[in-house]
Design an enzyme around this catalytic site. Sequence first.
Site, PDB file in Angstrom:
ATOM      1  N   ASP A 178     -57.879 -58.849  70.306  1.00  0.00           N
ATOM      2  CA  ASP A 178     -58.752 -59.845  70.920  1.00  0.00           C
ATOM      3  C   ASP A 178     -58.571 -59.778  72.450  1.00  0.00           C
ATOM      4  O   ASP A 178     -57.444 -59.623  72.944  1.00  0.00           O
ATOM      5  CB  ASP A 178     -58.316 -61.220  70.372  1.00  0.00           C
ATOM      6  CG  ASP A 178     -59.235 -62.349  70.769  1.00  0.00           C
ATOM      7  OD1 ASP A 178     -60.438 -62.104  70.944  1.00  0.00           O
ATOM      8  OD2 ASP A 178     -58.739 -63.498  70.877  1.00  0.00           O
ATOM      9  N   GLY A 219     -59.453 -73.121  73.789  1.00  0.00           N
ATOM     10  CA  GLY A 219     -58.549 -74.268  73.924  1.00  0.00           C
ATOM     11  C   GLY A 219     -59.160 -75.521  73.331  1.00  0.00           C
ATOM     12  O   GLY A 219     -60.253 -75.488  72.762  1.00  0.00           O
ATOM     13  N   GLY A 234     -63.705 -69.590  70.858  1.00  0.00           N
ATOM     14  CA  GLY A 234     -63.449 -71.007  71.126  1.00  0.00           C
ATOM     15  C   GLY A 234     -63.767 -71.897  69.939  1.00  0.00           C
ATOM     16  O   GLY A 234     -64.355 -72.975  70.093  1.00  0.00           O
ATOM     17  N   THR A 290     -61.816 -73.681  67.973  1.00  0.00           N
ATOM     18  CA  THR A 290     -61.047 -74.917  67.796  1.00  0.00           C
ATOM     19  C   THR A 290     -61.821 -76.122  68.316  1.00  0.00           C
ATOM     20  O   THR A 290     -62.257 -76.126  69.472  1.00  0.00           O
ATOM     21  CB  THR A 290     -59.690 -74.805  68.542  1.00  0.00           C
ATOM     22  OG1 THR A 290     -58.938 -73.757  67.933  1.00  0.00           O
ATOM     23  CG2 THR A 290     -58.906 -76.115  68.474  1.00  0.00           C
ATOM     24  N   THR A 328     -56.245 -71.829  68.950  1.00  0.00           N
ATOM     25  CA  THR A 328     -55.480 -73.029  69.318  1.00  0.00           C
ATOM     26  C   THR A 328     -55.154 -73.902  68.110  1.00  0.00           C
ATOM     27  O   THR A 328     -54.024 -74.406  67.996  1.00  0.00           O
ATOM     28  CB  THR A 328     -56.279 -73.845  70.364  1.00  0.00           C
ATOM     29  OG1 THR A 328     -56.586 -72.979  71.457  1.00  0.00           O
ATOM     30  CG2 THR A 328     -55.480 -75.034  70.871  1.00  0.00           C
TER      31      THR A 328
END
Length: 273
Positions: A77, A174, A202, A204, A226
């Site tokens: 990643d 995050g 992204g 999360t 995250t």
Amino acid sequence: MTEVLNWATDNNCAAGAFSVGNMEMIMGAVKAAEETNTPIILQIAEKRMKQSPLHLMAPMMVSAAKNAKVPVAVHLDHGLTMECIKEAIAYGFTSVMLDASLFPFEENIAYTKAVKAEADKYGATVEAELGVVGGNEGDCAKHEILCTDPVKAKIFCDETNVDCLAVAIGNAHGNYPVLPELRFDVLEEIYKTVKTPLVLHGGTGITREMFVKAISLGIRKINIATASFDALANAAKDYTFTQEKPDYFTLSPKMAEAVYENVKKHIRVFTNK
Ligand code: 13P
């Protein structure tokens, strides 16, 4: 990775790409995949290799994938250097991402083509990013979101022949301070003309409804990092804070279990199981 992406396309769902940083995270993720009989992707970002060195992680990830009862792709990643990309492929990663999204469009195309040529030699697939996903992956600088331009996305995919494309539609790495407003209008425009499987970073903090909508508009790989790291850290805290003499042999399965629960929850949403 091609097999996993094709499976997602054929089933109108998305493959979960779960970031891992230690053995317990790998074990938890694979257990969830096997229990739900669902292909997954195990991945690690180049910036995370300070805490989790590639020479230790890669053999565990590749071995876990080989021994899993379901297809498991192993992915680099946010690769930042050609050196790391070559190293990951040599370890047996089935897929690599070059993140040249902060470079000008033409340079992003040129770098992606170079990585594609390298990966093709080994039958590995390539993910690229166009537009800028917010937040950060690892401890690099935080980025402002810049939505993917649908016209450029078509040119980019045609020129690079990339295997999957990460798009920026208001998503960020995050924990989101507030629920993001994802630009489904932009995603829809991209999906109309781009036939390449699309990737949502992204993951999360995004709601079930938003995931379902994104999948209906061509998202075939969804990254979750995250939420798994937080689940593991909280499980470790809950255990150690309540024990006078915490021991590793009790702690380790608790960490794996927390990641397993998080991965299973996301697999169910991504596959409507
Ligand atoms: P989150 O940390 O927000 O889940 O993002 C994961 C990701 O996109 C990794 O590339």
